[in-house]
Design a protein around this motif. Structure first.
Motif: not given
Length: 265
Positions: A125-128, A150-154, A178-182
């Motif tokens: 949640a915080v990564s976003g 690190h930006d989300y790349e899939g 980002r939008n993924h995890g830690i």
């Protein structure tokens, strides 16, 4: 290869064919998996924690793809090299994303002994959020200006993402994907685990405070100088502060041994 044990199993001795230092690393890494599961920070059979094989910079241990974190044992862990080749007989494969992420860091950083990646709820949640973790609690102060992004790349299955993972982590020990995890990096599984634990606590508190803002509550943000002072206290080990895991991890392993020592099999 031994399969996951039940709670009635007792501890196992180091196999005759294995270096005792590798067995110790396996036991500690299996304990790390169990602790992540115990706190509900795992994601079924997904996510991964790796640990470099002592004395071998180009080899590391990682979870067999298909087992739950709560099933992990010392003997079930898979040993691979930084090219992804299995170095032992096992019916299990290794998650491709796990190889891409973990090999990238193990082969570029001597201090990346343990690399931990989860999709724990609060951290995702915080990564976003644009600024990531905010200095809203003492838990968060450890990470003030010391979190990477690190930006989300899939799904991380492309080898060319490795260079960007390494670049984005830089000198830090914690990175929000980002939008993924830690992702956390430690010199021991205990250090990597405690960094996850403290970050997740801080993230949960941040989300609770932000939720309160909906009812008109105003957040109090300590000034930069205070936040930086607190961060330096943590990272420079001021007072009686120790490296994360140095004091906590032995106690957590004792707790596991009392409740279910089957991770040692």
């Amino acid at each position: 290869m031994d399969h996951p044990m039940t709670a009635t199993d007792t501890t196992a001795a180091c196999p005759a064919h294995m270096d005792p230092s590798e067995w110790d690393a396996r036991v500690t890494l299996a304990a790390c998996y169990r602790m992540v599961a115990k706190l509900g920070l795992d994601d079924l059979i997904y996510n991964h924690i790796s640990c470099r094989v002592p004395g071998h910079e180009d080899q590391f241990l990682i979870n067999p793809y298909g087992l739950l974190f709560s099933e992990m044992t010392a003997s079930s862990l898979v040993k691979i090299d930084i090219e992804g080749r299995k170095l032992q007989e096992t019916p299990y494969e290794v998650n491709l994303a796990a190889f891409v992420i973990h090999a990238a860091l193990h082969k570029t950083s001597h201090d990346a002994v343990c690399v931990l990646h989860t999709h724990s709820d609060a951290s995702v949640a915080v990564s976003g959020q644009e600024q990531g973790l905010l200095p809203l609690s003492q838990f968060a102060m450890r990470f003030y200006n010391r979190q990477a992004f690190h930006d989300y790349e899939g799904v991380a299955i492309d080898l060319d993402e490795q260079q960007r993972l390494v670049r984005d982590l830089g000198p830090h020990k914690v990175m929000l994907m980002r939008n993924h995890g830690i992702l956390t990096v430690g010199r021991t599984p205990g250090e990597a685990f405690m960094l996850l634990y403290y970050f997740e606590r801080a993230a949960k508190i941040q989300l609770a405070m932000q939720a309160a803002c909906a009812s008109g509550v105003k957040l109090v943000m300590p000034p930069h100088e205070v936040c930086e002072h607190a961060a330096r206290q943590f990272w420079e080990l001021k007072g009686d502060i120790l490296v994360p895991g140095e004091r906590e991890w032995p106690a957590l392993m004792r707790q596991l041994d009392r409740e279910d020592p089957s991770y040692r099999q």
